[in-house]
Design an enzyme around this catalytic site. Structure first.
Site, PDB file in Angstrom:
ATOM      1  N   SER A 113       3.351  25.780  -2.292  1.00  0.00           N
ATOM      2  CA  SER A 113       1.884  26.192  -2.428  1.00  0.00           C
ATOM      3  C   SER A 113       1.726  27.008  -3.857  1.00  0.00           C
ATOM      4  O   SER A 113       2.741  27.305  -4.301  1.00  0.00           O
ATOM      5  CB  SER A 113       1.749  27.382  -1.597  1.00  0.00           C
ATOM      6  OG  SER A 113       0.572  28.094  -1.721  1.00  0.00           O
ATOM      7  N   LYS A 143      10.080  21.132  14.396  1.00  0.00           N
ATOM      8  CA  LYS A 143       9.948  20.928  15.917  1.00  0.00           C
ATOM      9  C   LYS A 143      11.008  19.631  16.502  1.00  0.00           C
ATOM     10  O   LYS A 143      11.458  19.649  17.133  1.00  0.00           O
ATOM     11  CB  LYS A 143       8.562  20.561  16.310  1.00  0.00           C
ATOM     12  CG  LYS A 143       8.245  20.157  17.590  1.00  0.00           C
ATOM     13  CD  LYS A 143       6.659  20.077  18.033  1.00  0.00           C
ATOM     14  CE  LYS A 143       6.520  19.667  19.480  1.00  0.00           C
ATOM     15  NZ  LYS A 143       6.409  18.026  19.481  1.00  0.00           N
ATOM     16  N   TYR A 183      -6.469  31.034  -1.403  1.00  0.00           N
ATOM     17  CA  TYR A 183      -5.202  31.263  -1.193  1.00  0.00           C
ATOM     18  C   TYR A 183      -4.942  32.146  -0.098  1.00  0.00           C
ATOM     19  O   TYR A 183      -4.083  31.764   0.904  1.00  0.00           O
ATOM     20  CB  TYR A 183      -4.436  31.873  -2.413  1.00  0.00           C
ATOM     21  CG  TYR A 183      -3.186  32.216  -2.376  1.00  0.00           C
ATOM     22  CD1 TYR A 183      -2.144  31.288  -2.349  1.00  0.00           C
ATOM     23  CD2 TYR A 183      -2.764  33.567  -2.264  1.00  0.00           C
ATOM     24  CE1 TYR A 183      -0.985  31.626  -2.371  1.00  0.00           C
ATOM     25  CE2 TYR A 183      -1.281  33.954  -2.664  1.00  0.00           C
ATOM     26  CZ  TYR A 183      -0.392  33.062  -2.473  1.00  0.00           C
ATOM     27  OH  TYR A 183       0.985  33.094  -2.507  1.00  0.00           O
TER      28      TYR A 183
HETATM   29  P1  NAD Z   1       5.537  28.001  -7.449  1.00  0.00           P
HETATM   30  O1  NAD Z   1       4.213  27.489  -7.837  1.00  0.00           O
HETATM   31  O2  NAD Z   1       6.475  28.315  -8.581  1.00  0.00           O
HETATM   32  O3  NAD Z   1       6.279  27.322  -6.561  1.00  0.00           O
HETATM   33  C1  NAD Z   1       5.535  26.445  -5.304  1.00  0.00           C
HETATM   34  C2  NAD Z   1       6.022  25.136  -5.316  1.00  0.00           C
HETATM   35  O4  NAD Z   1       5.421  24.386  -4.653  1.00  0.00           O
HETATM   36  C3  NAD Z   1       5.992  24.178  -6.693  1.00  0.00           C
HETATM   37  O5  NAD Z   1       7.158  23.803  -7.104  1.00  0.00           O
HETATM   38  C4  NAD Z   1       4.781  23.406  -6.543  1.00  0.00           C
HETATM   39  O6  NAD Z   1       5.207  22.217  -7.383  1.00  0.00           O
HETATM   40  C5  NAD Z   1       5.335  23.242  -4.873  1.00  0.00           C
HETATM   41  N1  NAD Z   1       4.096  22.500  -4.156  1.00  0.00           N
HETATM   42  C6  NAD Z   1       2.721  22.866  -4.320  1.00  0.00           C
HETATM   43  N2  NAD Z   1       2.069  21.983  -3.531  1.00  0.00           N
HETATM   44  C7  NAD Z   1       2.899  21.072  -3.054  1.00  0.00           C
HETATM   45  C8  NAD Z   1       2.761  20.089  -2.106  1.00  0.00           C
HETATM   46  N3  NAD Z   1       1.630  19.547  -1.497  1.00  0.00           N
HETATM   47  N4  NAD Z   1       4.044  19.319  -1.750  1.00  0.00           N
HETATM   48  C9  NAD Z   1       5.296  19.525  -2.448  1.00  0.00           C
HETATM   49  N5  NAD Z   1       5.307  20.628  -3.140  1.00  0.00           N
HETATM   50  C10 NAD Z   1       4.344  21.201  -3.462  1.00  0.00           C
HETATM   51  O7  NAD Z   1       5.144  29.487  -6.672  1.00  0.00           O
HETATM   52  P2  NAD Z   1       6.210  30.632  -6.243  1.00  0.00           P
HETATM   53  O8  NAD Z   1       5.858  31.741  -7.119  1.00  0.00           O
HETATM   54  O9  NAD Z   1       7.688  30.142  -6.350  1.00  0.00           O
HETATM   55  O10 NAD Z   1       5.851  30.819  -4.676  1.00  0.00           O
HETATM   56  C11 NAD Z   1       6.558  29.987  -3.620  1.00  0.00           C
HETATM   57  C12 NAD Z   1       5.966  30.425  -2.412  1.00  0.00           C
HETATM   58  O11 NAD Z   1       6.101  31.825  -2.205  1.00  0.00           O
HETATM   59  C13 NAD Z   1       4.591  30.066  -2.207  1.00  0.00           C
HETATM   60  O12 NAD Z   1       4.250  29.681  -0.728  1.00  0.00           O
HETATM   61  C14 NAD Z   1       3.830  31.318  -2.476  1.00  0.00           C
HETATM   62  O13 NAD Z   1       2.521  31.440  -1.630  1.00  0.00           O
HETATM   63  C15 NAD Z   1       4.983  32.554  -2.039  1.00  0.00           C
HETATM   64  N6  NAD Z   1       4.736  33.628  -2.432  1.00  0.00           N
HETATM   65  C16 NAD Z   1       5.086  33.987  -3.738  1.00  0.00           C
HETATM   66  C17 NAD Z   1       5.039  35.136  -4.347  1.00  0.00           C
HETATM   67  C18 NAD Z   1       5.435  35.553  -5.721  1.00  0.00           C
HETATM   68  O14 NAD Z   1       5.365  36.714  -6.230  1.00  0.00           O
HETATM   69  N7  NAD Z   1       5.916  34.570  -6.489  1.00  0.00           N
HETATM   70  C19 NAD Z   1       4.283  36.102  -3.704  1.00  0.00           C
HETATM   71  C20 NAD Z   1       3.821  35.954  -2.358  1.00  0.00           C
HETATM   72  C21 NAD Z   1       4.094  34.812  -1.626  1.00  0.00           C
END
Ligand code: NAD
Length: 350
Positions: A113, A143, A183
């Site tokens: 995401s 699943k 989001y």
């Molecule tokens: P990021 O953007 O670095 O990593 C997300 C990864 O998902 C990326 O590599 C992107 O290419 C991939 N991606 C996006 N859409 C995709 C799709 N349709 N198919 C396949 N891959 C896809 O972000 P992050 O900071 O590493 O966050 C990772 C997860 O943790 C996310 O779900 C985010 O909501 C959650 N999160 C992160 C934080 C934070 O502080 N970093 C806080 C709360 C939640």
């Protein structure tokens, strides 16, 4: 898989024998003496900031890891150092199209995401699709394989909270039609879908609500405060604080976060479980601390606050403390020093 690109690992390990049942499997990752089988873990978003750290730790723990990523906001460079590892595969795949992984899978960690404000404001439809359809596909994989499923949710599900600090029981205060709604609501939908699969299909699920995390491999221009302040301070640019900087954040260093997530993964808890550092700080104090730690001459300037920017943010981590025996170990300044050091030693990412 239509546009699948398989990178890393040895060819003979890509297939797989018939899947052992869930009860035959350990949740830890070291090879079991009897069968020598390793826990096989799928990480969606594995080439992102958090996904890459997760893959690294899972491999360290002796797991076999399959990372699925379409590189929308992540990059193969984040996991380049893992490519030679025998237990690691990186597959280019968009999880909103479909998710197919041959062979057994023990655990599915759904991290795909866009996650930074700049990314999800630029990619609103992609963000909603990966939170909804992508989560549906990742749950479908769990699943099909009888795997434990872990959803990366977020403190943003609490929105601009009216309860402080935020316990898991708090339902949140989210504006569904504001720009950030794409989001927040995608993650709230993903949580609801995860619980529906648990109740309807008996999938073994867990939800982690992640609070603001920092560490190596963040992008300096991703719109989050710490990478912005660190790269501005290190390059002598003005440090841009939103509003008057009195809004608060609670930041956690990535190693602490990954440890908490893996404890949840290897437990029987369904969650949601907050994983974050309760140490609360104002954004202005954060900027001043980064300026001091970098010994920067940059001036601190004030810019407009984004719409629906939360005023306060602090996790109540009682549940993680009592049920998982987890709490953060890395101090506020010690964590910032590590992140700053990474930006200092990687000027090319600026
Ligand atoms: P990021 O953007 O670095 O990593 C997300 C990864 O998902 C990326 O590599 C992107 O290419 C991939 N991606 C996006 N859409 C995709 C799709 N349709 N198919 C396949 N891959 C896809 O972000 P992050 O900071 O590493 O966050 C990772 C997860 O943790 C996310 O779900 C985010 O909501 C959650 N999160 C992160 C934080 C934070 O502080 N970093 C806080 C709360 C939640």
């Amino acid at each position: 898989m239509a546009d699948a690109l398989l990178l890393g690992g040895s060819a003979e390990r890509r297939g797989g024998s018939s899947p052992p049942t869930r009860t035959e499997r350990d949740r830890g990752c070291r090879p079991r003496l009897a069968s020598n089988a390793m826990t096989r873990v799928v990480v969606t978003g594995g080439a992102g900031f958090l996904g890459s750290h997760l893959c690294e730790q899972l491999l360290e723990d002796g797991c076999e890891v399959i990372a699925l990523d379409n590189f929308l906001t992540g990059t193969p460079a984040n996991v380049e150092h893992l490519m030679e590892h025998d237990g690691f595969r990186l597959i280019k795949a968009d999880v909103t199209e479909y998710v197919h992984v041959p062979g057994p899978v023990d655990q599915v960690l759904h991290f795909a995401s866009p996650a930074s404000p700049i990314d999800y404001l630029l990619l609103p439809i992609e963000t909603m699709k990966v939170g909804s359809i992508g989560t549906l596909h990742a749950l479908g994989l769990a699943k099909e394989k009888g795997a434990r499923f872990l959803l990366a949710s977020t403190s943003e599900t609490y929105g601009d909270p009216q309860v402080h600090p935020q316990p898991e029981e708090y339902w949140g205060h989210v504006n569904p039609v504001g720009p950030r709604g794409v989001y927040d609501e995608a993650k709230r939908f993903a949580e609801a879908l995860t619980m529906a699969y648990r109740r309807t299909h008996d999938v073994d699920t867990a939800i982690v609500r992640i609070f603001n995390t920092h560490g190596p491999r963040m992008r300096p221009n991703d719109g989050r405060a710490i990478p912005a302040f660190a790269s501005q301070a290190l390059t002598g640019q003005p440090i841009t604080v939103a509003g008057d900087g009195s809004q608060t954040r609670s930041i956690i260093y990535v190693d602490d976060l990954i440890a908490g997530i893996l404890k949840l993964l290897r437990s029987d808890l369904a969650g949601p479980v907050n994983i974050g550092n309760p140490h609360e700080t104002s954004v202005l104090h954060l900027a001043e601390t980064i300026k001091r730690l970098t010994k920067s001459d940059s001036e601190i300037v004030f810019i407009d606050r984004p719409t629906d920017d939360p005023t306060v943010r602090q996790p109540d981590i009682t549940l993680a403390r009592t049920e998982l025996g987890w709490e953060p170990m890395v101090g506020f300044e010690a964590g910032l020093e590590r992140t700053i050091e990474w930006f200092r030693s990687h000027p090319e990412v600026g």
